[in-house]
Design a protein around this motif. Structure first.
Motif, PDB file in Angstrom:
ATOM      1  N   ARG A  63      12.784  90.942   8.723  1.00 34.64           N
ATOM      2  CA  ARG A  63      12.997  92.335   8.335  1.00 34.64           C
ATOM      3  C   ARG A  63      13.682  92.432   6.973  1.00 34.64           C
ATOM      4  O   ARG A  63      13.364  93.313   6.169  1.00 34.64           O
ATOM      5  N   ILE A  64      14.623  91.541   6.700  1.00 39.62           N
ATOM      6  CA  ILE A  64      15.339  91.551   5.426  1.00 39.62           C
ATOM      7  C   ILE A  64      14.380  91.268   4.276  1.00 39.62           C
ATOM      8  O   ILE A  64      14.431  91.941   3.238  1.00 39.62           O
ATOM      9  N   THR A  65      13.482  90.318   4.439  1.00 42.67           N
ATOM     10  CA  THR A  65      12.522  90.026   3.367  1.00 42.67           C
ATOM     11  C   THR A  65      11.588  91.214   3.138  1.00 42.67           C
ATOM     12  O   THR A  65      11.252  91.526   1.996  1.00 42.67           O
ATOM     13  N   HIS A  66      11.196  91.886   4.219  1.00 43.73           N
ATOM     14  CA  HIS A  66      10.326  93.050   4.072  1.00 43.73           C
ATOM     15  C   HIS A  66      11.047  94.177   3.325  1.00 43.73           C
ATOM     16  O   HIS A  66      10.484  94.788   2.408  1.00 43.73           O
ATOM     17  N   LEU A  67      12.290  94.452   3.706  1.00 40.83           N
ATOM     18  CA  LEU A  67      13.044  95.516   3.046  1.00 40.83           C
ATOM     19  C   LEU A  67      13.354  95.168   1.587  1.00 40.83           C
ATOM     20  O   LEU A  67      13.382  96.051   0.724  1.00 40.83           O
ATOM     21  N   GLU A  85      15.510  75.583   8.931  1.00 43.77           N
ATOM     22  CA  GLU A  85      14.172  76.053   9.281  1.00 43.77           C
ATOM     23  C   GLU A  85      13.792  77.327   8.519  1.00 43.77           C
ATOM     24  O   GLU A  85      12.659  77.490   8.075  1.00 43.77           O
ATOM     25  N   LEU A  86      14.751  78.235   8.366  1.00 38.98           N
ATOM     26  CA  LEU A  86      14.483  79.504   7.680  1.00 38.98           C
ATOM     27  C   LEU A  86      14.709  79.419   6.176  1.00 38.98           C
ATOM     28  O   LEU A  86      14.318  80.320   5.439  1.00 38.98           O
ATOM     29  N   GLY A  87      15.375  78.360   5.723  1.00 38.47           N
ATOM     30  CA  GLY A  87      15.631  78.210   4.296  1.00 38.47           C
ATOM     31  C   GLY A  87      16.647  79.203   3.773  1.00 38.47           C
ATOM     32  O   GLY A  87      16.485  79.750   2.685  1.00 38.47           O
ATOM     33  N   LEU A  88      17.714  79.438   4.527  1.00 34.37           N
ATOM     34  CA  LEU A  88      18.708  80.427   4.139  1.00 34.37           C
ATOM     35  C   LEU A  88      19.692  79.897   3.110  1.00 34.37           C
ATOM     36  O   LEU A  88      20.259  80.653   2.330  1.00 34.37           O
ATOM     37  N   GLU A 131       6.455  88.510  18.906  1.00 31.70           N
ATOM     38  CA  GLU A 131       6.221  87.417  19.847  1.00 31.70           C
ATOM     39  C   GLU A 131       6.059  86.094  19.111  1.00 31.70           C
ATOM     40  O   GLU A 131       6.557  85.065  19.560  1.00 31.70           O
ATOM     41  N   GLU A 132       5.376  86.123  17.976  1.00 32.50           N
ATOM     42  CA  GLU A 132       5.195  84.910  17.188  1.00 32.50           C
ATOM     43  C   GLU A 132       6.536  84.380  16.670  1.00 32.50           C
ATOM     44  O   GLU A 132       6.799  83.176  16.717  1.00 32.50           O
ATOM     45  N   ILE A 133       7.385  85.283  16.194  1.00 34.48           N
ATOM     46  CA  ILE A 133       8.705  84.877  15.690  1.00 34.48           C
ATOM     47  C   ILE A 133       9.548  84.293  16.819  1.00 34.48           C
ATOM     48  O   ILE A 133      10.168  83.238  16.662  1.00 34.48           O
ATOM     49  N   PHE A 134       9.570  84.964  17.972  1.00 35.31           N
ATOM     50  CA  PHE A 134      10.379  84.477  19.086  1.00 35.31           C
ATOM     51  C   PHE A 134       9.826  83.181  19.662  1.00 35.31           C
ATOM     52  O   PHE A 134      10.581  82.316  20.105  1.00 35.31           O
ATOM     53  N   GLU A 135       8.507  83.017  19.646  1.00 34.75           N
ATOM     54  CA  GLU A 135       7.921  81.780  20.151  1.00 34.75           C
ATOM     55  C   GLU A 135       8.272  80.607  19.246  1.00 34.75           C
ATOM     56  O   GLU A 135       8.545  79.507  19.722  1.00 34.75           O
ATOM     57  N   LYS A 136       8.282  80.860  17.943  1.00 31.02           N
ATOM     58  CA  LYS A 136       8.566  79.793  16.982  1.00 31.02           C
ATOM     59  C   LYS A 136      10.050  79.422  16.950  1.00 31.02           C
ATOM     60  O   LYS A 136      10.408  78.253  16.875  1.00 31.02           O
ATOM     61  N   HIS A 137      10.931  80.419  17.022  1.00 32.05           N
ATOM     62  CA  HIS A 137      12.361  80.167  16.836  1.00 32.05           C
ATOM     63  C   HIS A 137      13.177  80.288  18.123  1.00 32.05           C
ATOM     64  O   HIS A 137      14.296  79.804  18.177  1.00 32.05           O
ATOM     65  N   GLY A 138      12.660  80.967  19.123  1.00 33.26           N
ATOM     66  CA  GLY A 138      13.388  81.121  20.374  1.00 33.26           C
ATOM     67  C   GLY A 138      12.917  80.118  21.415  1.00 33.26           C
ATOM     68  O   GLY A 138      12.268  79.126  21.102  1.00 33.26           O
ATOM     69  N   GLY A 166      16.402  83.367  17.634  1.00 25.18           N
ATOM     70  CA  GLY A 166      15.314  84.337  17.584  1.00 25.18           C
ATOM     71  C   GLY A 166      15.717  85.605  16.866  1.00 25.18           C
ATOM     72  O   GLY A 166      14.956  86.156  16.055  1.00 25.18           O
ATOM     73  N   GLN A 167      16.930  86.079  17.135  1.00 25.38           N
ATOM     74  CA  GLN A 167      17.407  87.293  16.481  1.00 25.38           C
ATOM     75  C   GLN A 167      17.613  87.074  14.981  1.00 25.38           C
ATOM     76  O   GLN A 167      17.286  87.932  14.162  1.00 25.38           O
ATOM     77  N   ILE A 168      18.138  85.906  14.613  1.00 25.57           N
ATOM     78  CA  ILE A 168      18.337  85.591  13.202  1.00 25.57           C
ATOM     79  C   ILE A 168      16.995  85.534  12.484  1.00 25.57           C
ATOM     80  O   ILE A 168      16.849  86.053  11.373  1.00 25.57           O
ATOM     81  N   ALA A 169      16.007  84.932  13.116  1.00 31.77           N
ATOM     82  CA  ALA A 169      14.672  84.853  12.508  1.00 31.77           C
ATOM     83  C   ALA A 169      14.066  86.249  12.350  1.00 31.77           C
ATOM     84  O   ALA A 169      13.450  86.553  11.320  1.00 31.77           O
TER      85      ALA A 169
END
Length: 89
Positions: free
Chosen positions: A35-39, A84-87, A9-16, A27-30
């Motif tokens: 998940r990518i950083t966690h893995l 925003e995500l620094g990709l 919810e926090e991710i979708f609120e910030k980016h969606g 929102g999906q990209i965020a």
């Protein structure tokens, strides 16, 4: 689990658009980026976990597809989410 309902919810609120709007590309990209950083951190500790490595590669491909979609659809939204995500550097 690392990805709880509150974190999503926090991710979708910030980016969606809202905290329940999980359909926007931003929102999906965020979420994929989180998940990518966690893995990636998991694989740094567990080098031989090939199932996780495969999952990571699939997630990166999904994120790439969404980013390609945003480039075609609206370049300004793409630039905003990448900054925003620094990709990109």
């Amino acid at each position: 689990m690392y990805l709880t309902k509150e974190v999503k919810e926090e991710i979708f609120e910030k980016h969606g658009k809202s905290k329940t709007d999980s359909g926007t590309a931003e929102g999906q990209i965020a979420l994929f980026t989180y998940r990518i950083t966690h893995l990636t951190e998991h694989l740094k500790k567990n080098r031989k976990d090939f199932n996780t490595e495969r999952s990571l590669v699939k997630l990166v491909g999904k994120r790439r597809d969404l980013l390609d979609y945003l480039i075609k659809k609206d370049i300004m939204r793409y630039r905003a989410i990448v900054k925003e995500l620094g990709l990109r550097k």
